[in-house]
Motif scaffolding. Sequence first.
Motif: not given
Lengths: 400, 400
Positions: A172-181
């Motif tokens: 999961p992404n730092n800084p956005t908190g996004y999780l790649y599908t």
Amino acid sequence: MPKISERAIEMPSSPIRKLVPLANAAKERGIKVYHLNIGQPDLASPGKGLEALKNIDRRVLEYSPSQGFKSYREKLVKYYESYNIHLSADDIIITTGGSEAVLFAFLSCLNPGDEIIIPEPSYANYIAFAISAGAKIRSIATTIEEGFSLPKVEKFEELINERTRAIMICNPNNPTGYLYTRREMNQIRDLVKKYDLYLFSDEVYREFIYTGSPYISACHLEGIEDNVVLIDSVSKRYSECGIRIGALITKNTEIRKAVMKFCQARLSPPLIGQIVAEASMEEPEDYSREVYDEYVERRKCLIDGLNRIPGCYSPIPMGAFYTVAKLPVDDAEKFCAWCLTDFNYEGETLMMAPAAGFYTTPGAGKNQVRIAYVLKKSDLERALFVLKKALEAYPGRVMD
Amino acid sequence: MPKISERAIEMPSSPIRKLVPLANAAKERGIKVYHLNIGQPDLASPGKGLEALKNIDRRVLEYSPSQGFKSYREKLVKYYESYNIHLSADDIIITTGGSEAVLFAFLSCLNPGDEIIIPEPSYANYIAFAISAGAKIRSIATTIEEGFSLPKVEKFEELINERTRAIMICNPNNPTGYLYTRREMNQIRDLVKKYDLYLFSDEVYREFIYTGSPYISACHLEGIEDNVVLIDSVSKRYSECGIRIGALITKNTEIRKAVMKFCQARLSPPLIGQIVAEASMEEPEDYSREVYDEYVERRKCLIDGLNRIPGCYSPIPMGAFYTVAKLPVDDAEKFCAWCLTDFNYEGETLMMAPAAGFYTTPGAGKNQVRIAYVLKKSDLERALFVLKKALEAYPGRVMD
């Protein structure tokens, strides 16, 4: 007086730490500062790790092997197995934090002038490590409006040229908190395969996925095993940022041999940190569950709170413990500095990381900040209240 | 499969650690290996440091400041004061071992293609860090016959050109044990001044000077304060190699600002190591005296013993805890490997570092080894006996 190097001039100051002197000055004036700028959880480290620390009965605090203790690497094999990542102990090299793993991956795989494609906003220190290695970051924009999802394949292909050597992601992404599908990860896999690129994948936040969506590791992608370098660290999962224990993982023996030369040059990862990290793996599962539940709470508290402040907007992060939020200000860097130098509400203020430092595109993220939800809920609530007051008082307020 | 970087190919394997797999294999065959290859003292770390470790009662093992704890840096000011080196806490940046200090000094001060003059043989990892920074080492030969004393100014000036940016020394010297005289240090000062070079000075062995000769630090040299970067580490003085605590020290604020960007990128030096190092400074003076006396004994034992073995020669090292010795062999690297793979005497053998890895001049040091006298006297004596037996049995023996 001789001149400092060009790379030192080019090196950005850390957006996470650059305002520290202003925060220190505020504290010296007696002001309480809520630290939302840095991913330093306030949660306790595992009891087993702390206990191991007290029980170290070595007479000599000596070097450990350059690749890290075998016993620790063997335990890590089992840990990754639980995420369906199949490794041998030899695939794992222990590093001084995830930071060193990124630096050594870049130094080992990239020549000066080589290009790495990274979705932006991205973890700011990747830029610093790329500059250290003489490599060039080509950013591919993701936007707050689209919740920071991955751009289409075509956008990547526009950037790919003969100097392109790697794609780097944080998931999961730092800084956005996004999780790649799964779809996005397959898209990355296909690109990596088609253009024979390295895939550097920083997955230090895998414990923190809040949506029930599957965690797709770069190590799960078939057919690119020799292209993948996994970056890891115990800093976040055990709230042990200070012990400086990370790992560089790859099935590619050529890369491992190269990385080991850099590891031998710096002799040894921290001895005591390894002992603590290894012992922390024995912590009962309750620990992870409680930590997880705590972040779920904090995330809700922060995101709900932010989106209730007039002019603020944050997407809902799926993982990690950060969000990138839009603020109703002219310049988030100015605002963050102003919060520390010119503002306090009842003796309190807050420190955030201006998001511009996480972008390489000039002007991008100018009215955004990265906020870490690493403080306890009551502190977060108070910090949000102070933020609201700060925005009301800030002279550079800009409402859409 | 993408290719590893050119610098990774260029990176040498550590001469100190490259034979480790052979040593491990020997141990697995049940053979006892005397480790004379690595500067890992067997002496106890200071009791105060070990005690501090047991008494850490932190709940969260968190990041420390990127430049290291202020309390520790303030104590270091007093420590250096005792060596007549006058600093403020701001002049000192805590690093992850001396290794990181060298790397950050090079990254901050040198551009790709810049040249550093280093007397050889030199600490092998300087080469690795220079390659990491894209800089080029120009070696200036010192010889075993002249006891590794510094060559004349003219020899330096022959190497100086428009890409020359720095001189690097290690004083007292690893691997030779040589201690630069006041005259030699003044010669270096004059060169640094005349050509406006950086002077990187690694002085981690200052506690270990055995000849009564004065310790002349680069920081004692007048008129080049802005050119000097001191490299330090507690690894050797406290027998705490594993805690990974070093320091980069300079009065030059531009360099410090540059170095701090690299420090912020890697976030934090080890937390626990700093606590241990700071506490170790409270150790009663007896500790240093006993350690010193022990090395005096070991040095005598090793050097006398070596010079008694037919065909062997070692100068008398003035400081540190190494010597570079000449052996009656065709190729010291082959011999060192052979000791681990093909030889044992009554179930014992020894590991040494082939000296060729400490030279950049091809062929230099081919019949030399670096020996660390970090084992207790009885072990050293036994290792010398095993060495004598190995030399008698080695098929590649060459007597002058």
